[in-house]
Design an enzyme around this catalytic site. Structure first.
Site, PDB file in Angstrom:
ATOM      1  N   HIS A  11      16.526  -1.422  -0.802  1.00  0.00           N
ATOM      2  CA  HIS A  11      17.056  -0.074  -1.031  1.00  0.00           C
ATOM      3  C   HIS A  11      16.941   0.329  -2.501  1.00  0.00           C
ATOM      4  CE1 HIS A  11      20.055   3.092   0.677  1.00  0.00           C
ATOM      5  NE2 HIS A  11      19.246   3.635  -0.232  1.00  0.00           N
ATOM      6  N   GLU A  52      24.036  -2.718   4.840  1.00  0.00           N
ATOM      7  CA  GLU A  52      23.390  -3.202   3.621  1.00  0.00           C
ATOM      8  C   GLU A  52      24.398  -3.972   2.781  1.00  0.00           C
ATOM      9  OE1 GLU A  52      19.971   0.250   3.083  1.00  0.00           O
ATOM     10  OE2 GLU A  52      21.892   0.486   2.059  1.00  0.00           O
ATOM     11  N   ARG A  83      16.915   6.070   5.691  1.00  0.00           N
ATOM     12  CA  ARG A  83      18.182   5.487   6.109  1.00  0.00           C
ATOM     13  C   ARG A  83      17.927   4.418   7.168  1.00  0.00           C
ATOM     14  NH1 ARG A  83      20.054   7.275   2.220  1.00  0.00           N
ATOM     15  NH2 ARG A  83      21.868   8.630   1.929  1.00  0.00           N
TER      16      ARG A  83
END
Length: 329
Positions: free
Chosen positions: A295, A273, A244
């Site tokens: 990600h 993000e 994270r």
């Protein structure tokens, strides 16, 4: 098709707010009961209430649902999160309103650890810099069979410090053992004594050659690794975060890379993000000792399909009155 499920007494409306978070090639089956299905590629905050207003079931991945939004959705019975993390939903507000929240679990047990080691190996073997040198003509300029412009290290015999001992952390440890590494699990930061099976947090920071994060973002773990921790990293480790954003102070990480306290960094997550163009994460993306990926550690095709299958199974279980994977406040 089956009749609508008992909690509603009507054909439920299912709304997927951000279908684009899954690859187009992923097959998303429809639940095996009568329903009205609507999906949107993505949903901006200003579009949320209009799209969710008549939903009985909301599917979302990263769309945020706060207490105010939840209060304005009286038909809502289930929020099916298409991810493991449920921090995008105010679960306390859902519990107070009688709304169930489900998530998907265990779908990326291979994908995240493999991506973690892809980053570790790329950093340890200087894959990116050497590939760039070859493209730039450095091999021909060297005039011999190889050249040595970037240091390479073996993983064999190195200590692998792991923060988070769940399924992902355990699988990373197994991969580490296969490479001949010594995996150790870090105890809680600030704890006086580590639990059995764990090494004190500070000792891991000070002695590990590779550090990798696989823990959730909580009040306890936010800023888990910052300037103080970097200053104690005597082994000049590689640092990888596929967990994270917010676990690492990225500004401090840039300083640590520049100072030689950290030999290299692999980052797959950010907060927010996508990260702003002028953010520390984007500066890391251009740093010669760092690799930043968007990600995607979780996102092998196999993992995405497993996620989609479990997501629909969660909805069907709720409809049958046997909810599974319920996330609590």
């Amino acid at each position: 098709m089956n009749a609508p499920f008992p909690p509603l007494g009507r054909v439920p409306r299912i709304v997927f707010l951000d279908r684009e978070t899954l690859a187009p090639a992923v097959t998303l089956a429809r639940p095996a009961f009568a329903h009205d299905w609507v999906e949107f590629d993505r949903t901006a905050p200003a579009e949320l209430m209009e799209r969710a207003r008549d939903a009985d079931i909301l599917i979302l991945n990263k769309v945020r649902l706060d207490a105010e939004a939840i209060a304005g959705l009286p038909r809502l019975a289930l929020i099916a999160v298409a991810a493991t993390g449920t921090d995008c939903v105010d679960k306390a507000a859902c519990a107070a309103a009688g709304i169930a929240v489900s998530n998907v679990r265990g779908y990326a047990k291979a994908s995240v650890p493999e991506h973690t080691f892809a980053l570790i190996l790329a950093l340890a073997r200087a894959i990116g810099p050497y590939a760039a040198d070859v493209k730039a003509g450095a091999w021909q300029a060297a005039g011999q069979f190889c050249f040595h412009t970037h240091p390479i290290i073996d993983l064999h015999g190195r200590r692998l410090g792991i923060f988070g001992s769940g399924d992902l952390g355990q699988q990373v440890a197994a991969l580490g053992r296969a490479f001949g590494m010594e995996p150790v699990f870090a105890g809680r930061k600030g704890a006086g004594e580590a639990r059995p099976g764990y090494m004190p947090f500070t000792e891991v920071i000070e002695t590990a050659d590779v550090l990798t994060l696989h823990c959730p973002l909580t009040l306890e773990t936010r800023g888990l690794i910052g300037a103080e921790e970097f200053a104690r990293m005597g082994r000049r480790p590689l640092l990888v975060n596929t967990a994270r954003g917010g676990l690492i102070d990225e500004e401090a990480l840039i300083a640590a890379l520049d100072a030689g306290q950290v030999a290299g960094a692999g980052i797959d997550v950010a907060m927010p993000e996508p990260p702003p163009a002028d953010s520390a994460v984007m500066r890391l993306a251009h740093h010669p000792k760092a690799i930043v990926t968007p990600h995607v550690a979780w996102a092998s095709m196999e993992a995405q399909q497993a996620l989609a299958d479990q997501l629909i199974a969660n909805i069907e279980a709720f409809a049958a009155g046997r909810p599974v994977n319920v996330a609590t406040p």
